[in-house]
Design a protein around this motif. Sequence first.
Motif, PDB file in Angstrom:
ATOM      1  N   ILE A  26     -17.120  16.006  -1.542  1.00 35.29           N
ATOM      2  CA  ILE A  26     -16.036  15.257  -0.627  1.00 35.29           C
ATOM      3  C   ILE A  26     -15.654  14.014  -1.259  1.00 35.29           C
ATOM      4  O   ILE A  26     -16.422  13.070  -1.681  1.00 35.29           O
ATOM      5  CB  ILE A  26     -16.735  14.902   0.789  1.00 35.29           C
ATOM      6  CG1 ILE A  26     -17.442  16.059   1.396  1.00 35.29           C
ATOM      7  CG2 ILE A  26     -15.876  13.979   1.687  1.00 35.29           C
ATOM      8  CD1 ILE A  26     -16.729  16.821   2.345  1.00 35.29           C
ATOM      9  N   THR A  28     -13.675  10.582  -0.736  1.00 33.89           N
ATOM     10  CA  THR A  28     -13.057   9.644   0.053  1.00 33.89           C
ATOM     11  C   THR A  28     -12.102   8.789  -0.671  1.00 33.89           C
ATOM     12  O   THR A  28     -12.218   8.120  -1.336  1.00 33.89           O
ATOM     13  CB  THR A  28     -14.088   9.057   0.748  1.00 33.89           C
ATOM     14  OG1 THR A  28     -15.259  10.070   1.383  1.00 33.89           O
ATOM     15  CG2 THR A  28     -13.448   8.147   1.881  1.00 33.89           C
ATOM     16  N   LYS A  30      -9.192   5.603  -0.749  1.00 33.63           N
ATOM     17  CA  LYS A  30      -9.191   4.304   0.084  1.00 33.63           C
ATOM     18  C   LYS A  30      -8.393   4.206   1.398  1.00 33.63           C
ATOM     19  O   LYS A  30      -8.421   3.407   2.215  1.00 33.63           O
ATOM     20  CB  LYS A  30      -8.567   3.467  -1.115  1.00 33.63           C
ATOM     21  CG  LYS A  30      -9.600   3.167  -2.064  1.00 33.63           C
ATOM     22  CD  LYS A  30      -8.957   2.247  -3.132  1.00 33.63           C
ATOM     23  CE  LYS A  30     -10.179   1.899  -4.215  1.00 33.63           C
ATOM     24  NZ  LYS A  30      -9.486   1.105  -5.344  1.00 33.63           N
ATOM     25  N   GLY A  32      -8.413   6.536   3.894  1.00 36.31           N
ATOM     26  CA  GLY A  32      -9.346   6.928   4.713  1.00 36.31           C
ATOM     27  C   GLY A  32      -9.452   8.328   4.776  1.00 36.31           C
ATOM     28  O   GLY A  32     -10.235   9.064   5.489  1.00 36.31           O
ATOM     29  N   ARG A  33      -8.424   8.937   4.105  1.00 38.99           N
ATOM     30  CA  ARG A  33      -8.510  10.372   3.911  1.00 38.99           C
ATOM     31  C   ARG A  33      -9.741  10.806   3.179  1.00 38.99           C
ATOM     32  O   ARG A  33     -10.338  10.502   2.348  1.00 38.99           O
ATOM     33  CB  ARG A  33      -7.241  11.234   3.415  1.00 38.99           C
ATOM     34  CG  ARG A  33      -6.087  10.964   3.927  1.00 38.99           C
ATOM     35  CD  ARG A  33      -4.886  11.509   3.592  1.00 38.99           C
ATOM     36  NE  ARG A  33      -4.550  10.744   2.285  1.00 38.99           N
ATOM     37  CZ  ARG A  33      -3.916  11.405   1.351  1.00 38.99           C
ATOM     38  NH1 ARG A  33      -3.511  12.368   1.463  1.00 38.99           N
ATOM     39  NH2 ARG A  33      -3.665  10.528   0.352  1.00 38.99           N
ATOM     40  N   GLU A  34     -10.167  12.206   3.699  1.00 43.23           N
ATOM     41  CA  GLU A  34     -11.345  12.895   2.990  1.00 43.23           C
ATOM     42  C   GLU A  34     -11.105  14.240   2.409  1.00 43.23           C
ATOM     43  O   GLU A  34     -10.403  15.090   3.299  1.00 43.23           O
ATOM     44  CB  GLU A  34     -12.510  12.986   3.827  1.00 43.23           C
ATOM     45  CG  GLU A  34     -13.183  11.603   4.234  1.00 43.23           C
ATOM     46  CD  GLU A  34     -14.447  11.891   4.760  1.00 43.23           C
ATOM     47  OE1 GLU A  34     -15.469  10.905   4.902  1.00 43.23           O
ATOM     48  OE2 GLU A  34     -14.855  12.928   5.529  1.00 43.23           O
ATOM     49  N   LYS A  36     -12.034  17.721   0.678  1.00 46.20           N
ATOM     50  CA  LYS A  36     -13.121  18.617   0.440  1.00 46.20           C
ATOM     51  C   LYS A  36     -12.571  19.521  -0.642  1.00 46.20           C
ATOM     52  O   LYS A  36     -11.720  20.289  -0.580  1.00 46.20           O
ATOM     53  CB  LYS A  36     -13.636  19.625   1.670  1.00 46.20           C
ATOM     54  CG  LYS A  36     -14.951  20.182   1.232  1.00 46.20           C
ATOM     55  CD  LYS A  36     -15.652  21.042   2.414  1.00 46.20           C
ATOM     56  CE  LYS A  36     -16.610  21.724   1.793  1.00 46.20           C
ATOM     57  NZ  LYS A  36     -17.261  22.060   2.904  1.00 46.20           N
ATOM     58  N   ILE A  66      -9.380   6.397  -5.234  1.00 45.96           N
ATOM     59  CA  ILE A  66     -10.826   7.117  -4.895  1.00 45.96           C
ATOM     60  C   ILE A  66     -11.765   5.874  -4.343  1.00 45.96           C
ATOM     61  O   ILE A  66     -12.058   4.961  -5.170  1.00 45.96           O
ATOM     62  CB  ILE A  66     -11.164   7.622  -5.686  1.00 45.96           C
ATOM     63  CG1 ILE A  66     -10.236   9.039  -5.864  1.00 45.96           C
ATOM     64  CG2 ILE A  66     -12.651   8.417  -5.304  1.00 45.96           C
ATOM     65  CD1 ILE A  66     -10.696   9.894  -7.260  1.00 45.96           C
ATOM     66  N   SER A  68     -14.841   6.862  -3.037  1.00 44.52           N
ATOM     67  CA  SER A  68     -16.349   7.370  -3.113  1.00 44.52           C
ATOM     68  C   SER A  68     -16.003   9.128  -3.307  1.00 44.52           C
ATOM     69  O   SER A  68     -15.070   9.846  -2.831  1.00 44.52           O
ATOM     70  CB  SER A  68     -17.199   7.255  -2.151  1.00 44.52           C
ATOM     71  OG  SER A  68     -16.958   7.857  -1.005  1.00 44.52           O
ATOM     72  N   ARG A  70     -18.973  12.355  -3.358  1.00 44.47           N
ATOM     73  CA  ARG A  70     -20.365  12.670  -2.738  1.00 44.47           C
ATOM     74  C   ARG A  70     -20.267  14.327  -2.339  1.00 44.47           C
ATOM     75  O   ARG A  70     -19.197  14.880  -2.576  1.00 44.47           O
ATOM     76  CB  ARG A  70     -20.481  12.115  -1.759  1.00 44.47           C
ATOM     77  CG  ARG A  70     -20.069  12.328  -0.351  1.00 44.47           C
ATOM     78  CD  ARG A  70     -20.402  11.756   0.835  1.00 44.47           C
ATOM     79  NE  ARG A  70     -19.433  11.573   1.786  1.00 44.47           N
ATOM     80  CZ  ARG A  70     -19.352  12.632   2.899  1.00 44.47           C
ATOM     81  NH1 ARG A  70     -20.266  13.533   2.859  1.00 44.47           N
ATOM     82  NH2 ARG A  70     -18.406  12.576   3.938  1.00 44.47           N
TER      83      ARG A  70
END
Length: 73
Positions: A26, A28, A30, A32-34, A36, A66, A68, A70
Motif C-alpha cells: 500500500i 500512501t 501525501k 491522502g490517496r492510497e 494498492k 509518497i 509511506s 507498507r
Amino acid sequence: MKTRNVLGAALLLSVIPLIGCSGPAIVTLKDGRELKTTDSPEYEEETGFYRFERYGRRMRVSEDAILSIRDAD
C-alpha cells in the motif's frame, strides 16, 4: 561434497530476503490517496521515482509525493 553443501546453503540464504519483498503493498501519497500495488515498489535512484504495477499497468510516482509504503495485509 562439503563445498556443495556450502554453496546450497549460500544460495538458500540469498533467496530468502527476496521472498518477503515480492508481495503487494500500500503506497500512501501525501495528498491522502492510497494505492494498492500488485508487486513491491522498486526505487529508481537515478530518477528519484518509485516503480510498481497497479491494475496491470506500470506506474511511477515521485519519492517526494509518497508519505509511506507498507505491506498489504
